[in-house]
Design an enzyme around this catalytic site. Structure first.
Site, PDB file in Angstrom:
ATOM      1  CG  HIS A  28      -1.968  -1.133   1.109  1.00  0.00           C
ATOM      2  ND1 HIS A  28      -1.400  -2.170   2.170  1.00  0.00           N
ATOM      3  CD2 HIS A  28      -2.743  -1.169   0.557  1.00  0.00           C
ATOM      4  CE1 HIS A  28      -2.835  -3.086   2.219  1.00  0.00           C
ATOM      5  NE2 HIS A  28      -3.114  -2.536   1.354  1.00  0.00           N
ATOM      6  CD  GLN A  52     -13.741  -5.186  -2.426  1.00  0.00           C
ATOM      7  OE1 GLN A  52     -13.637  -3.904  -2.006  1.00  0.00           O
ATOM      8  NE2 GLN A  52     -12.359  -6.131  -2.142  1.00  0.00           N
TER       9      GLN A  52
HETATM   10  P1  AMP Z   1      -6.230  -3.507  -0.545  1.00  0.00           P
HETATM   11  O1  AMP Z   1      -5.834  -3.124   0.749  1.00  0.00           O
HETATM   12  O2  AMP Z   1      -5.988  -5.462  -0.645  1.00  0.00           O
HETATM   13  O3  AMP Z   1      -7.712  -3.764  -1.449  1.00  0.00           O
HETATM   14  O4  AMP Z   1      -5.415  -3.388  -1.601  1.00  0.00           O
HETATM   15  C1  AMP Z   1      -5.352  -1.669  -2.246  1.00  0.00           C
HETATM   16  C2  AMP Z   1      -4.423  -1.384  -3.530  1.00  0.00           C
HETATM   17  O5  AMP Z   1      -3.252  -2.255  -2.832  1.00  0.00           O
HETATM   18  C3  AMP Z   1      -4.422  -1.890  -4.383  1.00  0.00           C
HETATM   19  O6  AMP Z   1      -5.146  -1.434  -5.268  1.00  0.00           O
HETATM   20  C4  AMP Z   1      -3.962  -3.613  -4.343  1.00  0.00           C
HETATM   21  O7  AMP Z   1      -3.886  -4.412  -5.650  1.00  0.00           O
HETATM   22  C5  AMP Z   1      -2.361  -3.495  -3.362  1.00  0.00           C
HETATM   23  N1  AMP Z   1      -1.608  -3.695  -2.815  1.00  0.00           N
HETATM   24  C6  AMP Z   1      -1.726  -4.695  -2.145  1.00  0.00           C
HETATM   25  N2  AMP Z   1      -1.458  -5.773  -1.988  1.00  0.00           N
HETATM   26  C7  AMP Z   1       0.415  -5.002  -2.807  1.00  0.00           C
HETATM   27  C8  AMP Z   1       1.572  -5.417  -3.180  1.00  0.00           C
HETATM   28  N3  AMP Z   1       1.591  -6.360  -2.590  1.00  0.00           N
HETATM   29  N4  AMP Z   1       1.710  -4.258  -3.646  1.00  0.00           N
HETATM   30  C9  AMP Z   1       2.145  -3.661  -4.411  1.00  0.00           C
HETATM   31  N5  AMP Z   1       0.643  -2.747  -4.150  1.00  0.00           N
HETATM   32  C10 AMP Z   1      -0.664  -3.856  -3.780  1.00  0.00           C
END
Ligand code: AMP
Length: 284
Positions: A28, A52
């Site tokens: 993040h 979701q």
């Molecule tokens: P989430 O909180 O899991 O919904 O993720 C929020 C954002 O962070 C989304 O755009 C994800 O694709 C991105 N994200 C999650 N894990 C990673 C990671 N390991 N590296 C880069 N971006 C990530």
């Protein structure tokens, strides 16, 4: 939030949005860092979006860490953190959904019916509330990034969708808020996704282009890990997410694997070195 973002736009500032579900990690923060280089102000949102999650998924036990998240975002130099309540986002009588057809039904969409409809609906709402110039997403969720880019194009949004590379642990495991569910044995086993992608990359680098041959390498590596149960392991076109027979244009190897009860996803992005070349470039 609307008033704050509107004010920034009147001052002709470049507004960046990083949508998240919280339980933040370095993945993040890499999106925040990129946003900071390109935008001011940078706004991060934290919202565990009930729409979701499927009825048998982990919505209620999804990790929540608002205090430490806010501190991390503050330290990373985020200007505002938007933490709406579910009833603010989905008040009684809420009845409008955004759905990207076709792309939303495959792979993740097939395993998690309704998932992408929930994602595109909430992302569309966040983009409407903030109306950022740029919004940042992770390629770790390759299909999600592709679908959101399609939605922005189809609905003529004034936001440019920026897709950023995945951040990994030193042993290759892609960072995910769900990694906290893994016990010590499972955590060790979880590297099998990265190992399988690495094995497939080895084959590709040695000249293999046939998808069936690549799939058998994936299955062999994944099958050797006793904690792993494969949901899907496919080689797909990077635009359509349809399976390919031969790797001859930009593609993804996409994996969804249960490690114990925890479902993890990962991917390898494959590009041609140049239009007239058979040589490939790999992006973990
Ligand atoms: P989430 O909180 O899991 O919904 O993720 C929020 C954002 O962070 C989304 O755009 C994800 O694709 C991105 N994200 C999650 N894990 C990673 C990671 N390991 N590296 C880069 N971006 C990530």
């Amino acid at each position: 939030m609307k008033e704050l973002a509107r004010q920034a736009r009147t001052e002709s500032r470049i507004v960046g949005l990083v949508p998240t579900m919280g339980a933040l990690h370095a993945g993040h923060l890499s999106l925040v860092e990129r946003a900071k280089r390109e935008c001011s102000p940078v706004i991060a949102s934290i919202f565990v979006n009930p729409k979701q999650f499927g009825p048998n998924e982990d919505f209620s036990k999804y990790p929540r860490a608002l205090d430490s998240d806010t501190k991390m975002l503050e330290q990373a130099g985020v200007d505002s953190v938007f933490v709406p309540e579910p009833t603010e986002i989905y008040p009684n009588g809420f009845s409008t959904y955004v759905q990207v057809e076709g792309l939303s039904d495959k792979l993740e969409g097939r395993s998690r019916p309704g998932h992408f409809r929930g994602v595109t609906t909430v992302v569309m709402k966040l983009l409407q509330i903030v109306q950022p110039n740029f919004a940042y997403f992770g390629r770790k969720d390759a299909q999600q990034s592709r679908i959101i880019t399609q939605m922005a194009r189809d609905l003529n949004l004034d936001t440019e969708i920026v897709v950023c590379p995945p951040v990994r642990e030193s042993d290759g495991l892609a960072l995910s808020s769900r990694n906290v569910y893994l016990n010590a044995d499972e955590r060790r086993a979880a590297t099998v996704l990265y190992r399988a992608l690495g094995a497939a990359r080895g084959e590709l680098a040695a000249g293999v282009r046939d998808a069936l041959q690549l799939q058998s390498v994936l299955q062999r590596t994944l099958g050797a890990e006793r904690h792993a149960r494969v949901d899907y392991a496919e080689i797909v076109d990077a635009e359509s997410f349809e399976p390919v027979v031969r790797v001859s244009k930009p593609s993804y190897i996409v994996l969804a694997v249960f490690i114990g009860k925890t479902r993890l996803i990962d991917n390898l992005y494959i590009e041609l070195k140049s239009l007239d070349s058979e040589e490939l470039v790999f992006y973990f």
